[in-house]
Design a protein around this motif. Sequence first.
Motif, PDB file in Angstrom:
ATOM      1  N   VAL A 135       0.823  -1.207   0.000  1.00  0.00           N
ATOM      2  CA  VAL A 135       0.000   0.000   0.000  1.00  0.00           C
ATOM      3  C   VAL A 135       0.861   1.263   0.000  1.00  0.00           C
ATOM      4  O   VAL A 135       1.793   1.389   0.793  1.00  0.00           O
ATOM      5  N   HIS A 136       0.534   2.164  -0.885  1.00  0.00           N
ATOM      6  CA  HIS A 136       1.193   3.478  -0.920  1.00  0.00           C
ATOM      7  C   HIS A 136       0.193   4.539  -0.504  1.00  0.00           C
ATOM      8  O   HIS A 136      -0.926   4.573  -1.016  1.00  0.00           O
ATOM      9  N   LEU A 137       0.604   5.390   0.422  1.00  0.00           N
ATOM     10  CA  LEU A 137      -0.220   6.550   0.766  1.00  0.00           C
ATOM     11  C   LEU A 137       0.219   7.679  -0.162  1.00  0.00           C
ATOM     12  O   LEU A 137       1.282   8.271   0.014  1.00  0.00           O
ATOM     13  N   TYR A 149      -4.958   6.308  -0.562  1.00  0.00           N
ATOM     14  CA  TYR A 149      -4.076   5.149  -0.474  1.00  0.00           C
ATOM     15  C   TYR A 149      -4.510   4.171  -1.549  1.00  0.00           C
ATOM     16  O   TYR A 149      -5.686   4.084  -1.890  1.00  0.00           O
ATOM     17  N   HIS A 150      -3.534   3.495  -2.112  1.00  0.00           N
ATOM     18  CA  HIS A 150      -3.873   2.540  -3.162  1.00  0.00           C
ATOM     19  C   HIS A 150      -2.754   1.530  -3.286  1.00  0.00           C
ATOM     20  O   HIS A 150      -1.648   1.739  -2.796  1.00  0.00           O
ATOM     21  N   ASP A 151      -3.048   0.447  -3.961  1.00  0.00           N
ATOM     22  CA  ASP A 151      -2.036  -0.572  -4.138  1.00  0.00           C
ATOM     23  C   ASP A 151      -0.922  -0.040  -5.033  1.00  0.00           C
ATOM     24  O   ASP A 151      -1.123   0.892  -5.830  1.00  0.00           O
ATOM     25  N   HIS A 152       0.270  -0.625  -4.901  1.00  0.00           N
ATOM     26  CA  HIS A 152       1.452  -0.085  -5.584  1.00  0.00           C
ATOM     27  C   HIS A 152       2.399  -1.215  -5.970  1.00  0.00           C
ATOM     28  O   HIS A 152       3.602  -0.995  -6.157  1.00  0.00           O
ATOM     29  N   ALA A 153       1.887  -2.453  -6.060  1.00  0.00           N
ATOM     30  CA  ALA A 153       2.767  -3.601  -6.316  1.00  0.00           C
ATOM     31  C   ALA A 153       3.266  -3.607  -7.756  1.00  0.00           C
ATOM     32  O   ALA A 153       2.535  -3.272  -8.682  1.00  0.00           O
ATOM     33  N   LEU A 169       2.409  13.348 -14.006  1.00  0.00           N
ATOM     34  CA  LEU A 169       3.655  13.010 -13.307  1.00  0.00           C
ATOM     35  C   LEU A 169       3.448  13.156 -11.809  1.00  0.00           C
ATOM     36  O   LEU A 169       3.048  14.207 -11.322  1.00  0.00           O
ATOM     37  N   HIS A 170       3.762  12.098 -11.088  1.00  0.00           N
ATOM     38  CA  HIS A 170       3.599  12.092  -9.627  1.00  0.00           C
ATOM     39  C   HIS A 170       4.959  11.869  -8.978  1.00  0.00           C
ATOM     40  O   HIS A 170       5.696  10.969  -9.371  1.00  0.00           O
ATOM     41  N   ILE A 171       5.283  12.697  -8.007  1.00  0.00           N
ATOM     42  CA  ILE A 171       6.550  12.558  -7.296  1.00  0.00           C
ATOM     43  C   ILE A 171       6.250  12.193  -5.842  1.00  0.00           C
ATOM     44  O   ILE A 171       5.490  12.881  -5.171  1.00  0.00           O
ATOM     45  N   HIS A 172       6.841  11.130  -5.388  1.00  0.00           N
ATOM     46  CA  HIS A 172       6.684  10.774  -3.975  1.00  0.00           C
ATOM     47  C   HIS A 172       7.557  11.704  -3.129  1.00  0.00           C
ATOM     48  O   HIS A 172       8.580  12.192  -3.609  1.00  0.00           O
ATOM     49  N   LEU A 173       7.188  11.894  -1.909  1.00  0.00           N
ATOM     50  CA  LEU A 173       7.962  12.659  -0.921  1.00  0.00           C
ATOM     51  C   LEU A 173       8.003  14.160  -1.181  1.00  0.00           C
ATOM     52  O   LEU A 173       7.820  14.937  -0.264  1.00  0.00           O
ATOM     53  N   TYR A 189      12.487   6.288  -3.017  1.00  0.00           N
ATOM     54  CA  TYR A 189      11.169   6.762  -3.450  1.00  0.00           C
ATOM     55  C   TYR A 189      11.076   6.695  -4.959  1.00  0.00           C
ATOM     56  O   TYR A 189      12.086   6.546  -5.640  1.00  0.00           O
ATOM     57  N   VAL A 190       9.883   6.865  -5.438  1.00  0.00           N
ATOM     58  CA  VAL A 190       9.721   6.856  -6.891  1.00  0.00           C
ATOM     59  C   VAL A 190       9.043   8.127  -7.384  1.00  0.00           C
ATOM     60  O   VAL A 190       8.377   8.824  -6.624  1.00  0.00           O
ATOM     61  N   TYR A 191       9.271   8.434  -8.629  1.00  0.00           N
ATOM     62  CA  TYR A 191       8.421   9.383  -9.340  1.00  0.00           C
ATOM     63  C   TYR A 191       8.009   8.697 -10.616  1.00  0.00           C
ATOM     64  O   TYR A 191       8.752   7.896 -11.159  1.00  0.00           O
TER      65      TYR A 191
HETATM   66 CU1  C2O Z   1      -0.411   7.195  -6.534  1.00  0.00          CU
HETATM   67 CU2  C2O Z   1       3.489   6.033  -6.753  1.00  0.00          CU
HETATM   68  O1  C2O Z   1       1.506   6.528  -6.651  1.00  0.00           O
END
Ligand code: C2O
Length: 535
Positions: A111-113, A159-163, A430-434, A521-523
């Motif tokens: 799970v990724h928030l 929150y959603h799955d991220h596998a 484009l989504h950037i984590h953190l 982390y990922v983007y």
């Molecule tokens: Cu909404 Cu890396 O995800």
Amino acid sequence: SQLKMFVDELPDMPKILGFDVVNGVPVSKSLQIGMFSKKWKFHRDLPPTRVFAYGTSNNTATVPGPTIEALYGVDTYVTWRNYLPSKHILPWDPTIPTAIPATKKGVPTVVHLHGGIDEPQSDGNANSWFTRGFRERGPTWTQKKYHYYNIQQPGNMWYHDHAMGLTRVNLLVGLIGAYIIRHPDIESPLGLPHGKEFDRPLVVFDRSFRTDGSIYMNRTGNNPSIHPQWQPEYFGDAIIVNGKAWPRLTVRRRKYRFRIINASNARFFEFFFTNGLRFIHVGSDSSYNKRPVMIKKILLAPSEIVDVIVDFSESKSDSAILANGAAYPYPSGDPVNKFNGNVMKFIIKRQREVDTSRVPKRLIKYPSPDLSNAAATRYIAMYEYTSPTDEPTHLFLNGKPYEAPATETPKEGTSEIWNVINLTADNHPLHIHLGLFVVLEQRKLVDVEKFKECMLKINNAVKCQISKYARGNITAVPAHEQGWKNVFKMTPGYVTKILVRFAYIHSNASYPFDASAEPGYVYHCHVSILFRFSI
Ligand code: C2O
């Protein structure tokens, strides 16, 4: 046969508080949330559908999952538990990089928030997956219990799955839910509509169903001789809001707050009201705007969130349809039809109401982006690459697949300028984590083909003279999208310049955890492939 629209009432998902209150004082809480296989009714006239759902038990699990409400400054811990059967509901493609358990049994999940600023071990790295009972675990798995700090700005997340390789199918079958951080000291004085009835998340996605109720996904990939099932994008014709297809909601003649999450795989929404009602935009993904902005249309990419006030007392009619006008794929695909062009219906009571809620002129002010302090300038090119064997196209960032070593290594506490060059034909969110970012400008590329030719050869934007090509018209960033965001729409054929901050936006406090720890982390583009960075 076709389903009748606006016959089901809009559900409210169950609410789970991410904190306890002991002697009037909020304290941290540990939650157990499971993933269950069950049947879910998406429409009055549709047989129940097999889904994977989040919940505290099989009986209470829902699609979307429960809304988690956290409190600023109070830690929430969640042990996400996988109770899923050994086989997936939908076909998945083992020929793309995918989490595959050694026993070939069990559905990998993690799970990724989305929008959360948390330690890397709790970020839901795609390779930190696990199967039922943690029996099998991915290469970067470290812990069962995830820690959410909730010390960022108040706002909306999900929150959603991220596998790895399964994110799309895991979300398609239901592993999705809303997460809100509230900060009453700051938010209550704003006076926005509040309480269960007037402040509601709307989780929107598209699905197609067979007549037996099962979720329909094309079983044959775009190029089946190489990837039997892989299709880069999913589009469904039924529009689902809070788990019901084209629901309806009876509202009072007053203001409401809606936190709208686009939880689709690839569908963009351009929301508007058929009776001309407007949205007052107060926030987007995970933060507030400085000031409210009145708008008629909202373009929302997959994974983007808007936080809007709708004042039904302004309505000239007794009902309004929330409609969608976005072509799919966006922007160059098919126009909407009579199914996916409708979202839900509001039935507006006649009687006028005393409404004590308000929308103040100023909301929350965060520091403006400081360009002079940027520690680095990076160029990130997105392009699709077709191999000589004519494999389906893959979206690469800077010519690298996800498995390549971490590319960017920003330092905590710094800001960076990223120029994202979209050389594909589609808009990519484009989504950037953190990090949180501000969109500075979008500038059209001239002679895209020539630039792309160079990039495909040497993959270096500076050497390919990006400055020579990035001199087309500038598209201004709409007023409501000028705040801090965690995902944004990269217009095709444009360079989008963003300032990314790897720190809390409301303070200079450093992270209470080691952001440089593995697995990083990922983007990524929220439609397809993932990318990685470490800090
Ligand atoms: Cu909404 Cu890396 O995800």
